[in-house]
Motif scaffolding. Structure first.
Motif, PDB file in Angstrom:
ATOM      1  N   ASP A 269       0.834  -1.205   0.000  1.00 25.00           N
ATOM      2  CA  ASP A 269       0.000   0.000   0.000  1.00 25.00           C
ATOM      3  C   ASP A 269       0.870   1.258   0.000  1.00 25.00           C
ATOM      4  O   ASP A 269       0.525   2.254  -0.651  1.00 25.00           O
ATOM      5  CB  ASP A 269      -0.918   0.002   1.231  1.00 25.00           C
ATOM      6  N   HIS A 270       1.971   1.223   0.744  1.00 17.87           N
ATOM      7  CA  HIS A 270       2.852   2.393   0.769  1.00 17.87           C
ATOM      8  C   HIS A 270       3.423   2.682  -0.614  1.00 17.87           C
ATOM      9  O   HIS A 270       3.524   3.847  -1.015  1.00 17.87           O
ATOM     10  CB  HIS A 270       3.989   2.166   1.772  1.00 17.87           C
ATOM     11  N   ALA A 271       3.803   1.641  -1.327  1.00 20.68           N
ATOM     12  CA  ALA A 271       4.339   1.853  -2.668  1.00 20.68           C
ATOM     13  C   ALA A 271       3.282   2.424  -3.605  1.00 20.68           C
ATOM     14  O   ALA A 271       3.567   3.321  -4.402  1.00 20.68           O
ATOM     15  CB  ALA A 271       4.888   0.540  -3.230  1.00 20.68           C
ATOM     16  N   ARG A 272       2.062   1.926  -3.514  1.00 20.16           N
ATOM     17  CA  ARG A 272       0.994   2.462  -4.366  1.00 20.16           C
ATOM     18  C   ARG A 272       0.765   3.935  -4.096  1.00 20.16           C
ATOM     19  O   ARG A 272       0.616   4.745  -5.017  1.00 20.16           O
ATOM     20  CB  ARG A 272      -0.287   1.657  -4.162  1.00 20.16           C
ATOM     21  N   GLU A 273       0.758   4.312  -2.814  1.00 23.17           N
ATOM     22  CA  GLU A 273       0.577   5.713  -2.467  1.00 23.17           C
ATOM     23  C   GLU A 273       1.783   6.538  -2.905  1.00 23.17           C
ATOM     24  O   GLU A 273       1.637   7.626  -3.481  1.00 23.17           O
ATOM     25  CB  GLU A 273       0.373   5.853  -0.961  1.00 23.17           C
ATOM     26  N   GLY A 274       2.989   6.030  -2.649  1.00 24.94           N
ATOM     27  CA  GLY A 274       4.187   6.783  -3.005  1.00 24.94           C
ATOM     28  C   GLY A 274       4.324   6.994  -4.500  1.00 24.94           C
ATOM     29  O   GLY A 274       4.673   8.090  -4.954  1.00 24.94           O
ATOM     30  N   MET A 275       4.032   5.973  -5.280  1.00 27.98           N
ATOM     31  CA  MET A 275       4.143   6.099  -6.737  1.00 27.98           C
ATOM     32  C   MET A 275       3.053   7.009  -7.295  1.00 27.98           C
ATOM     33  O   MET A 275       3.303   7.806  -8.201  1.00 27.98           O
ATOM     34  CB  MET A 275       4.069   4.712  -7.384  1.00 27.98           C
ATOM     35  N   THR A 276       1.858   6.902  -6.740  1.00 23.14           N
ATOM     36  CA  THR A 276       0.776   7.790  -7.179  1.00 23.14           C
ATOM     37  C   THR A 276       1.118   9.243  -6.877  1.00 23.14           C
ATOM     38  O   THR A 276       0.938  10.137  -7.709  1.00 23.14           O
ATOM     39  CB  THR A 276      -0.544   7.405  -6.504  1.00 23.14           C
ATOM     40  N   ALA A 277       1.646   9.475  -5.671  1.00 27.40           N
ATOM     41  CA  ALA A 277       2.032  10.838  -5.291  1.00 27.40           C
ATOM     42  C   ALA A 277       3.130  11.358  -6.203  1.00 27.40           C
ATOM     43  O   ALA A 277       3.102  12.532  -6.623  1.00 27.40           O
ATOM     44  CB  ALA A 277       2.491  10.848  -3.833  1.00 27.40           C
ATOM     45  N   PHE A 278       4.092  10.504  -6.535  1.00 25.55           N
ATOM     46  CA  PHE A 278       5.174  10.920  -7.422  1.00 25.55           C
ATOM     47  C   PHE A 278       4.634  11.300  -8.794  1.00 25.55           C
ATOM     48  O   PHE A 278       4.982  12.355  -9.345  1.00 25.55           O
ATOM     49  CB  PHE A 278       6.201   9.792  -7.546  1.00 25.55           C
ATOM     50  N   LEU A 279       3.776  10.470  -9.350  1.00 24.53           N
ATOM     51  CA  LEU A 279       3.240  10.737 -10.679  1.00 24.53           C
ATOM     52  C   LEU A 279       2.321  11.957 -10.680  1.00 24.53           C
ATOM     53  O   LEU A 279       2.217  12.669 -11.688  1.00 24.53           O
ATOM     54  CB  LEU A 279       2.485   9.506 -11.197  1.00 24.53           C
ATOM     55  N   GLU A 280       1.668  12.211  -9.540  1.00 25.65           N
ATOM     56  CA  GLU A 280       0.791  13.377  -9.422  1.00 25.65           C
ATOM     57  C   GLU A 280       1.529  14.616  -8.928  1.00 25.65           C
ATOM     58  O   GLU A 280       0.926  15.679  -8.746  1.00 25.65           O
ATOM     59  CB  GLU A 280      -0.375  13.058  -8.487  1.00 25.65           C
ATOM     60  N   ARG A 281       2.814  14.464  -8.686  1.00 28.74           N
ATOM     61  CA  ARG A 281       3.677  15.562  -8.228  1.00 28.74           C
ATOM     62  C   ARG A 281       3.150  16.216  -6.951  1.00 28.74           C
ATOM     63  O   ARG A 281       3.021  17.431  -6.855  1.00 28.74           O
ATOM     64  CB  ARG A 281       3.853  16.598  -9.345  1.00 28.74           C
ATOM     65  N   ARG A 282       2.866  15.374  -5.991  1.00 26.31           N
ATOM     66  CA  ARG A 282       2.424  15.850  -4.682  1.00 26.31           C
ATOM     67  C   ARG A 282       3.152  15.063  -3.603  1.00 26.31           C
ATOM     68  O   ARG A 282       3.815  14.058  -3.878  1.00 26.31           O
ATOM     69  CB  ARG A 282       0.917  15.659  -4.527  1.00 26.31           C
ATOM     70  N   ASP A 283       3.065  15.544  -2.352  1.00 21.66           N
ATOM     71  CA  ASP A 283       3.641  14.802  -1.236  1.00 21.66           C
ATOM     72  C   ASP A 283       2.830  13.544  -0.968  1.00 21.66           C
ATOM     73  O   ASP A 283       1.601  13.543  -1.102  1.00 21.66           O
ATOM     74  CB  ASP A 283       3.642  15.655   0.026  1.00 21.66           C
ATOM     75  N   ALA A 284       3.518  12.486  -0.587  1.00 22.75           N
ATOM     76  CA  ALA A 284       2.827  11.257  -0.163  1.00 22.75           C
ATOM     77  C   ALA A 284       2.104  11.504   1.155  1.00 22.75           C
ATOM     78  O   ALA A 284       2.411  12.453   1.896  1.00 22.75           O
ATOM     79  CB  ALA A 284       3.822  10.117  -0.022  1.00 22.75           C
ATOM     80  N   ALA A 285       1.146  10.641   1.465  1.00 27.29           N
ATOM     81  CA  ALA A 285       0.300  10.842   2.635  1.00 27.29           C
ATOM     82  C   ALA A 285       1.077  10.849   3.940  1.00 27.29           C
ATOM     83  O   ALA A 285       0.645  11.444   4.925  1.00 27.29           O
ATOM     84  CB  ALA A 285      -0.777   9.758   2.673  1.00 27.29           C
ATOM     85  N   TRP A 286       2.232  10.173   3.971  1.00 31.06           N
ATOM     86  CA  TRP A 286       2.987  10.080   5.228  1.00 31.06           C
ATOM     87  C   TRP A 286       3.887  11.283   5.515  1.00 31.06           C
ATOM     88  O   TRP A 286       4.469  11.394   6.578  1.00 31.06           O
ATOM     89  CB  TRP A 286       3.826   8.822   5.235  1.00 31.06           C
ATOM     90  N   VAL A 287       4.010  12.199   4.559  1.00 28.99           N
ATOM     91  CA  VAL A 287       4.895  13.345   4.756  1.00 28.99           C
ATOM     92  C   VAL A 287       4.319  14.251   5.837  1.00 28.99           C
ATOM     93  O   VAL A 287       3.138  14.610   5.811  1.00 28.99           O
ATOM     94  CB  VAL A 287       5.084  14.134   3.439  1.00 28.99           C
ATOM     95  N   VAL A 288       5.154  14.628   6.808  1.00 31.06           N
ATOM     96  CA  VAL A 288       4.693  15.476   7.919  1.00 31.06           C
ATOM     97  C   VAL A 288       5.485  16.787   7.930  1.00 31.06           C
ATOM     98  O   VAL A 288       6.504  16.927   7.303  1.00 31.06           O
ATOM     99  CB  VAL A 288       4.841  14.755   9.274  1.00 31.06           C
TER     100      VAL A 288
END
Length: 245
Positions: free
Chosen positions: A226-245
């Motif tokens: 799940d982390h990889a799916r979120e991280g790759m989606t965030a990268f492709l969408e040019r946004r921070d991943a959900a875990w970034v604080v």
């Protein structure tokens, strides 16, 4: 005919150029397969004294192609192929190197980069780990210095890459820096080069023999998480991943 790997030869040195500038030379399944095929040709050609691995465009390699990634075992095979090639492989870098691209760099016997190049192990920022590329990276680098870059994904410069052990040298004019190295290789007996390379790569190949299966499995598991799916989606969408604080 290859469309992703350029090939030229000059005085017994074969230059293979990553030529997928639309994806910043990301390691797609197709690019990995074509590079492996070109290296196999070089291994069988008695007239090749050295191989230069370089790139077109401003990026040596952006790492794994997230839209068309190679199977982990294919990347393992490519990295091992570079290490086992009987002729020396010399990396020539004049741009940016990220993630899996650093695996290619570490697999090469000699690596030179321009002073404008940049480097980063960005895997942790998209929810995975530098698993497969650790096979050549860890045996050839300083472990304490490497820890910071593996764990933070920070960008670093060529001087730091030399300190880590990823680069042999850096210079404003990378071709000028490589000229005496390539001339030196041309003066060496092919059999002596092959046996000397075998001495130098023995420890790296021991790591492949011991750890390749486990690291391939780890890579596959992390890329399916799940982390990889979120991280790759965030990268492709040019946004921070959900875990970034």
């Amino acid at each position: 005919m290859s469309t992703l790997i350029g090939r030229t030869r000059a005085r017994a040195v074969e230059t293979l150029s990553l030529d997928a500038t639309d994806t910043r030379n990301a390691l797609s399944a197709a690019l990995v397969a074509e590079l492996a095929s070109a290296l196999a040709d070089c291994a069988e050609d008695q007239d090749v004294r050295a191989v230069v691995l370089t790139h077109t465009g401003g990026t040596f390699s952006a790492g794994a192609d997230l839209r068309d990634p190679p199977p982990p075992d294919a990347l393992v095979g490519l990295l091992r192929q570079i290490v086992e090639l009987p002729t020396p492989v010399v990396a020539r870098v004049t741009g940016h190197v990220r993630a899996g691209g650093l695996g290619l760099l570490a697999a090469c016997d000699i690596a030179a980069a321009s002073t404008t190049a940049t480097f980063a192990f960005t895997e942790v920022r998209i929810g995975v780990a530098p698993a497969v590329i650790s096979l050549p990276v860890i045996p050839r680098t300083d472990p304490r210095a490497l820890a910071r870059h593996y764990l933070t994904g920070e960008r670093f410069d060529p001087a730091e890459a030399v300190r880590l052990g990823l680069l042999t040298t850096t210079a404003d004019d990378v071709d000028e820096a490589l000229a005496p190295i390539l001339d030196g290789l041309r003066r060496c007996a092919p059999q002596a080069l092959a046996e000397t390379k075998r001495l130098l790569t023995a420890r790296v190949l021991e790591t492949f023999d011991r750890d390749a299966a486990d690291l391939t499995a780890l890579s596959a598991r992390l890329f399916a998480s799940d982390h990889a799916r979120e991280g790759m989606t965030a990268f492709l969408e040019r946004r921070d991943a959900a875990w970034v604080v």
